[in-house]
Design an enzyme around this catalytic site. Sequence first.
Site, PDB file in Angstrom:
ATOM      1  N   THR A  84       0.848  -1.199   0.000  1.00  0.00           N
ATOM      2  CA  THR A  84       0.000   0.000   0.000  1.00  0.00           C
ATOM      3  C   THR A  84       0.882   1.247   0.000  1.00  0.00           C
ATOM      4  O   THR A  84       0.637   2.202  -0.746  1.00  0.00           O
ATOM      5  CB  THR A  84      -0.905  -0.007   1.258  1.00  0.00           C
ATOM      6  OG1 THR A  84      -1.483  -1.312   1.396  1.00  0.00           O
ATOM      7  CG2 THR A  84      -1.980   1.048   1.190  1.00  0.00           C
ATOM      8  N   TRP A  85       1.891   1.208   0.811  1.00  0.00           N
ATOM      9  CA  TRP A  85       2.836   2.327   0.928  1.00  0.00           C
ATOM     10  C   TRP A  85       3.547   2.565  -0.403  1.00  0.00           C
ATOM     11  O   TRP A  85       3.586   3.685  -0.929  1.00  0.00           O
ATOM     12  CB  TRP A  85       3.839   1.990   2.035  1.00  0.00           C
ATOM     13  CG  TRP A  85       4.744   3.094   2.461  1.00  0.00           C
ATOM     14  CD1 TRP A  85       4.629   4.425   2.199  1.00  0.00           C
ATOM     15  CD2 TRP A  85       5.913   2.944   3.282  1.00  0.00           C
ATOM     16  NE1 TRP A  85       5.653   5.118   2.794  1.00  0.00           N
ATOM     17  CE2 TRP A  85       6.449   4.232   3.465  1.00  0.00           C
ATOM     18  CE3 TRP A  85       6.552   1.849   3.875  1.00  0.00           C
ATOM     19  CZ2 TRP A  85       7.610   4.450   4.215  1.00  0.00           C
ATOM     20  CZ3 TRP A  85       7.697   2.067   4.625  1.00  0.00           C
ATOM     21  CH2 TRP A  85       8.217   3.354   4.797  1.00  0.00           C
TER      22      TRP A  85
ATOM     23  N   HIS B  72       0.844  -9.400  -6.647  1.00  0.00           N
ATOM     24  CA  HIS B  72       1.528 -10.304  -5.716  1.00  0.00           C
ATOM     25  C   HIS B  72       2.052 -11.533  -6.480  1.00  0.00           C
ATOM     26  O   HIS B  72       2.518 -12.493  -5.865  1.00  0.00           O
ATOM     27  CB  HIS B  72       0.565 -10.785  -4.629  1.00  0.00           C
ATOM     28  CG  HIS B  72       0.122  -9.702  -3.670  1.00  0.00           C
ATOM     29  ND1 HIS B  72       0.994  -8.791  -3.117  1.00  0.00           N
ATOM     30  CD2 HIS B  72      -1.099  -9.411  -3.152  1.00  0.00           C
ATOM     31  CE1 HIS B  72       0.316  -7.980  -2.303  1.00  0.00           C
ATOM     32  NE2 HIS B  72      -0.942  -8.331  -2.316  1.00  0.00           N
TER      33      HIS B  72
ATOM     34  N   SER C 275       1.772  -9.398  10.375  1.00  0.00           N
ATOM     35  CA  SER C 275       0.900  -8.501   9.624  1.00  0.00           C
ATOM     36  C   SER C 275      -0.146  -9.307   8.855  1.00  0.00           C
ATOM     37  O   SER C 275      -1.338  -8.973   8.859  1.00  0.00           O
ATOM     38  CB  SER C 275       1.739  -7.647   8.670  1.00  0.00           C
ATOM     39  OG  SER C 275       0.931  -6.714   8.011  1.00  0.00           O
TER      40      SER C 275
ATOM     41  N   ARG D  35      -2.298  -0.817   9.963  1.00  0.00           N
ATOM     42  CA  ARG D  35      -2.386  -1.391  11.308  1.00  0.00           C
ATOM     43  C   ARG D  35      -1.411  -0.662  12.212  1.00  0.00           C
ATOM     44  O   ARG D  35      -1.724   0.363  12.780  1.00  0.00           O
ATOM     45  CB  ARG D  35      -2.136  -2.916  11.238  1.00  0.00           C
ATOM     46  CG  ARG D  35      -2.511  -3.680  12.502  1.00  0.00           C
ATOM     47  CD  ARG D  35      -2.164  -5.167  12.373  1.00  0.00           C
ATOM     48  NE  ARG D  35      -0.735  -5.372  12.235  1.00  0.00           N
ATOM     49  CZ  ARG D  35       0.092  -5.718  13.224  1.00  0.00           C
ATOM     50  NH1 ARG D  35      -0.373  -5.937  14.429  1.00  0.00           N
ATOM     51  NH2 ARG D  35       1.393  -5.860  13.000  1.00  0.00           N
ATOM     52  N   LYS D  36      -0.154  -1.151  12.319  1.00  0.00           N
ATOM     53  CA  LYS D  36       0.815  -0.497  13.207  1.00  0.00           C
ATOM     54  C   LYS D  36       1.989   0.116  12.447  1.00  0.00           C
ATOM     55  O   LYS D  36       2.594   1.077  12.892  1.00  0.00           O
ATOM     56  CB  LYS D  36       1.377  -1.521  14.188  1.00  0.00           C
ATOM     57  CG  LYS D  36       0.433  -1.920  15.296  1.00  0.00           C
ATOM     58  CD  LYS D  36       1.227  -2.695  16.333  1.00  0.00           C
ATOM     59  CE  LYS D  36       0.407  -3.076  17.528  1.00  0.00           C
ATOM     60  NZ  LYS D  36       1.199  -3.927  18.438  1.00  0.00           N
TER      61      LYS D  36
HETATM   62  S1  PPS Z   1      -1.347  -5.758   1.159  1.00  0.00           S
HETATM   63  O1  PPS Z   1      -2.636  -6.301   1.641  1.00  0.00           O
HETATM   64  O2  PPS Z   1      -0.456  -6.818   0.681  1.00  0.00           O
HETATM   65  O3  PPS Z   1      -1.517  -4.676   0.208  1.00  0.00           O
HETATM   66  O4  PPS Z   1      -0.689  -5.147   2.485  1.00  0.00           O
HETATM   67  P1  PPS Z   1       0.640  -4.271   2.515  1.00  0.00           P
HETATM   68  O5  PPS Z   1       0.302  -2.873   2.180  1.00  0.00           O
HETATM   69  O6  PPS Z   1       1.696  -4.943   1.707  1.00  0.00           O
HETATM   70  O7  PPS Z   1       1.101  -4.373   4.009  1.00  0.00           O
HETATM   71  C1  PPS Z   1       0.375  -3.802   5.068  1.00  0.00           C
HETATM   72  C2  PPS Z   1       1.395  -3.394   6.095  1.00  0.00           C
HETATM   73  O8  PPS Z   1       1.988  -2.154   5.696  1.00  0.00           O
HETATM   74  C3  PPS Z   1       1.716  -1.160   6.687  1.00  0.00           C
HETATM   75  N1  PPS Z   1       1.501   0.123   6.025  1.00  0.00           N
HETATM   76  C4  PPS Z   1       2.425   1.100   5.988  1.00  0.00           C
HETATM   77  N2  PPS Z   1       3.669   1.190   6.489  1.00  0.00           N
HETATM   78  C5  PPS Z   1       4.335   2.363   6.288  1.00  0.00           C
HETATM   79  N3  PPS Z   1       3.814   3.402   5.622  1.00  0.00           N
HETATM   80  C6  PPS Z   1       2.566   3.374   5.113  1.00  0.00           C
HETATM   81  N4  PPS Z   1       2.065   4.403   4.471  1.00  0.00           N
HETATM   82  C7  PPS Z   1       1.813   2.165   5.280  1.00  0.00           C
HETATM   83  N5  PPS Z   1       0.593   1.783   4.902  1.00  0.00           N
HETATM   84  C8  PPS Z   1       0.410   0.544   5.363  1.00  0.00           C
HETATM   85  C9  PPS Z   1       0.470  -1.671   7.380  1.00  0.00           C
HETATM   86  O9  PPS Z   1       0.267  -1.071   8.645  1.00  0.00           O
HETATM   87  C10 PPS Z   1       0.763  -3.151   7.453  1.00  0.00           C
HETATM   88  O10 PPS Z   1       1.768  -3.463   8.405  1.00  0.00           O
HETATM   89  P2  PPS Z   1       1.444  -3.909   9.905  1.00  0.00           P
HETATM   90  O11 PPS Z   1       2.718  -4.418  10.464  1.00  0.00           O
HETATM   91  O12 PPS Z   1       0.376  -4.950   9.836  1.00  0.00           O
HETATM   92  O13 PPS Z   1       0.992  -2.663  10.581  1.00  0.00           O
END
Ligand code: PPS
Length: 329
Positions: free
Chosen positions: A71-72, A135, A165, A292-293
Site C-alpha cells: 500500500t505504501w 503479488h 501482519s 495497522r501499526k
Molecule cells: S497488502 O494487503 O499486501 O496490500 O498489504 P501491505 O500494504 O503490503 O502491508 C500492510 C502493512 O503495511 C503497513 N503500512 C504502511 N507502512 C508504512 N507506511 C505506510 N504508508 C503504510 N501503509 C500501510 C500496514 O500497517 C501493514 O503493516 P502492519 O505491520 O500490519 O501494521
Amino acid sequence: MSSTGGKQENEEDKLLVSLRKERGWAFSHVYLFQEFWWPSSFIQEINIFQNNFQAKDSDVVVASFPKSGTTWLKGLTFAIVNHQSFPSIEKHPLLTSNPHELVPPLYTFRGNNTNIHDQFLQLSNMAEPRLFGTHTPFHSLPNSLKEFNCKIVYICRNPFDVFVSAWSFFKKIKGGPLPTPSLEEAFEMYCNGIIEFGPWWSHMLGYWKESIARPNKVLFLKYEDLKEDANFHVKKVAEFLGYPFTHEEESNGVIESIVKLCSFEEMKDLDVNKSGIINFQVKSFENNLFFRKAEIGDWVNYFSQPMIEKLSKIIEEKLSGSGLSFKMK
Ligand code: PPS
C-alpha cells in the site's frame, strides 16, 4: 468464464482437480500451481495473462509478497510517476483515493461480467504510464512484462513482521467457510510456505535474483530501509522509473512532501482510508485494514522462543548464499 462458457469452466475444473490443495488463510483453499500457492480464482487469470497480456515499455509494476508494504509503495509510486501532473499536494488524488484504487491489481481488472477480450481492450486503452500492482511471483508474471523494458519495483519485508501482519489482516477479513487459522496453525503453514502467494522465500528470492541479474528492470526495496530513509529511496525509485526530480523540485521540498503524503500517519487518518472500501474481483476489503501499526519488530509481541528459533532457521536455510538479509527490529 463468461467469454467462452461451459467448456472453459470444465477445463478450469480439470486443472484444479489435478493440483495439490491445502487450506488457505483468507481463502478456504489454495492450490499449488507453478510452484506457488494460489487461490483458485487466480489460476485461470495467471494462465491467460501469461500468454496474452501485452505489456508496454512505459508500464510500471509494483510487486510484493502480501503485507510487505504494498500500500505504501503503491502510494509512493503513484505520487512519484505523477509528480508533475499533481504538483499541488492539497488536491492530490491520494487524499481521496486509496493507493490500491490508483494502482490497481493486474488480474482483478476484469469485473465479474467482463469477458477477457473486453478486459484486454480496457487494459490497452488505459492512460499511460499504466501502473499496476501484483503479488504474482516473478516467474509467473506475463511473459511480455518480463521481456519488455517496463519497470518493476519490488518491496520486501522481514518475514517475522510479514507473518504477524498477514495473520492480523486475515483474521479481520471475512474469509471462506473455514475460520482463519489460529496463530499456531498459521505459523506452521507459514513455515511450510503455505500461504496465499507463498512460499514467501521463493517469492522474495525470485525478485531478488532478477534485481541482481537485471538491475535496470527490477528495483528491490526493503520495507525497513524505506522506513529508515524514505527520502533517499523515493529519489532512487524516481530515477529508476525514469521520473527523476529536478534540482528545483528537490530544493522546493517535493520529495519530502511526497514522503509526508504517503506516510502511515497521514494516510491512515484520511477519510477514504478510515471508511472506504476497495472492491477487488475476488474480495472486497475495508481500506482501514491496510493500516495497522506499521512498525518494525512488532513480531516480538507474538513470537514464542521456539517460534523465533524455527523461523530463524528457515530463513537461514532458505536464503543462505543469496545475499538477502533483513533488519528484524
Ligand atoms: S497488502 O494487503 O499486501 O496490500 O498489504 P501491505 O500494504 O503490503 O502491508 C500492510 C502493512 O503495511 C503497513 N503500512 C504502511 N507502512 C508504512 N507506511 C505506510 N504508508 C503504510 N501503509 C500501510 C500496514 O500497517 C501493514 O503493516 P502492519 O505491520 O500490519 O501494521
